[in-house]
Design an enzyme around this catalytic site. Sequence first.
Site, mmCIF file in Angstrom:
data_model
loop_
_atom_site.group_PDB
_atom_site.id
_atom_site.type_symbol
_atom_site.label_atom_id
_atom_site.label_comp_id
_atom_site.label_asym_id
_atom_site.label_seq_id
_atom_site.Cartn_x
_atom_site.Cartn_y
_atom_site.Cartn_z
ATOM 1 N N SER A 21 0.821 -1.209 0.000
ATOM 2 C CA SER A 21 0.000 0.000 0.000
ATOM 3 C C SER A 21 0.855 1.258 0.000
ATOM 4 O O SER A 21 0.592 2.215 -0.744
ATOM 5 C CB SER A 21 -0.934 -0.001 1.217
ATOM 6 O OG SER A 21 -1.820 -1.086 1.172
ATOM 7 N N SER A 170 -12.112 1.579 -0.456
ATOM 8 C CA SER A 170 -11.435 2.816 -0.062
ATOM 9 C C SER A 170 -10.505 3.307 -1.165
ATOM 10 O O SER A 170 -10.077 4.468 -1.153
ATOM 11 C CB SER A 170 -10.634 2.584 1.222
ATOM 12 O OG SER A 170 -9.573 1.663 0.995
ATOM 13 N N GLN A 171 -10.161 2.445 -2.112
ATOM 14 C CA GLN A 171 -9.266 2.849 -3.198
ATOM 15 C C GLN A 171 -9.860 3.989 -4.027
ATOM 16 O O GLN A 171 -9.120 4.822 -4.546
ATOM 17 C CB GLN A 171 -8.946 1.659 -4.091
ATOM 18 C CG GLN A 171 -8.071 0.618 -3.425
ATOM 19 C CD GLN A 171 -7.875 -0.620 -4.272
ATOM 20 O OE1 GLN A 171 -8.406 -0.733 -5.372
ATOM 21 N NE2 GLN A 171 -7.113 -1.567 -3.757
ATOM 22 N N ASP A 338 -7.941 -7.378 4.205
ATOM 23 C CA ASP A 338 -6.887 -8.267 3.737
ATOM 24 C C ASP A 338 -6.497 -9.319 4.770
ATOM 25 O O ASP A 338 -5.765 -10.263 4.442
ATOM 26 C CB ASP A 338 -5.663 -7.459 3.325
ATOM 27 C CG ASP A 338 -5.871 -6.728 2.001
ATOM 28 O OD1 ASP A 338 -6.817 -7.085 1.277
ATOM 29 O OD2 ASP A 338 -5.099 -5.797 1.712
ATOM 30 N N ARG A 414 -3.603 -13.946 -1.593
ATOM 31 C CA ARG A 414 -3.919 -14.084 -0.167
ATOM 32 C C ARG A 414 -4.592 -15.431 0.129
ATOM 33 O O ARG A 414 -4.432 -15.973 1.230
ATOM 34 C CB ARG A 414 -4.763 -12.906 0.299
ATOM 35 C CG ARG A 414 -4.051 -11.582 0.077
ATOM 36 C CD ARG A 414 -4.539 -10.468 0.952
ATOM 37 N NE ARG A 414 -3.914 -9.206 0.566
ATOM 38 C CZ ARG A 414 -2.675 -8.830 0.902
ATOM 39 N NH1 ARG A 414 -1.934 -9.624 1.646
ATOM 40 N NH2 ARG A 414 -2.187 -7.663 0.491
#
Length: 458
Positions: A21, A170-171, A338, A414
């Site tokens: 990030s 939120s991106q 995540d 993930r």
Amino acid sequence: MIVSVKKSVPFGAIDAPPSKSYTHRAIFAASLGQSECRLSHCLLSADTRSTMDACRMFGANVTETKAADNETVVVVCGFGGKPRVPGQPVDIGNSGTTLRFMTAFSGLMDEEITLTGDSSIQKRPNTPLLETLNKMGAQAYSVNNNGCAPLIVKGPVKPGAVSIDGGMSSQFISALLLSCPLLGGETVLSIDGELKSKPYVDITLEIAKKAGIRIIESQNNADGTKDAGGTKDAGGTKDAGFSYLIPGNQTYNLSDYTIPGDFSSVSYALTAGALIPGADITVKNLFPSAQGDSAMIDILEKMGADISWDKENGNVRIFNKDGRRLKGITVDAGETPDLVPALAVLGAFADGEMRVTNAAHVRLKETDRLKAMAEELKKMGVHISETEDGLIISGGKSAGHIKGAALHGWDDHRIVMSLFIAGMMVGGVSIDTADCVRISYPEFFDDMKRVGADFENA
């Protein structure tokens, strides 16, 4: 690639990989400036290279060089408010962050720009961002009319008051926060509904501030009053609405910067250290930052793990000397999406019931991660079920019944890394599409081998 995992006990130390990030945001912020910026300890993964490539297409000079200690340093000479229009579609591969950042940035220009990506990215929705850009005066739409890439954007957008839904990603908010300071006037961005994954917005604000950008965050409390100034207490309350005042005509000037370690990526090593009898792992380079996924330490403490964090030296140690089982708890994943795959594995091997809630947005990642974890852990004999916005894992009912199985990695980094830890617990696990770990953690298998994981690649 298929990875076959045997039962193994991890012991030793690894360095936390750099934060994905922070790396995305630092490269983008440096590209928006005009002076040279040297970025140390960057994550050089498929996703962050997508951001590097996209910034080059808009005119930034992004190179890699070796420092005196042989570490790779990313050197960025930005386009300083004079980006060029790419002469071809901007292909961002599998990186959702890159797509959202470049989509908002494309709205600043008065020529048509096409943005696309791989088959996975062409399934990830962008409707709230497109709608907001249109409200700001751009022409922004999905070629297939489904909110997904390929996207076409033609600006220029105009400053003013605008709102965006905060419940999907939120991106979208981060993308606008980074681009709007370059507009010719003041923008007020209001968030409709709950702002999911707010810590990622906090990371954006942190990088923007380091680059000399002024953004004022305000929170509308449940009683209608406002808190201003971006205080930490302004995060996470579901009935709070956020707004951001973004002055225009600002200039980016990110000086040399070192990327912090990534709590999202080390959640898997920490999971192994907490679950596996005899495990003892130390993770280095984990200092306090705006990362919401540092909550993993508190979650593990609440579940009963032996874990300590030396914040001054950046070391986290976690061990399970006596083979104790953790206890299931309820985790609100609204701010930490995540972590959900690792949380599912923790719940599978814990006593009692583990609930992951407020995680509907996890279905909109590289894959539907709630569905993926439920289906794969069921193959191993775990009692797990999906809810509309989460998971219920009955580790107590699963005890003694969990076994190895052939698992699908869903081409999702993930999912693969979390299932790998489950494989270390019981052995006999194979996971396909395992090479996708390169998206966020290229050294994952090397680090796991370093602490004693027993596995083979095919």
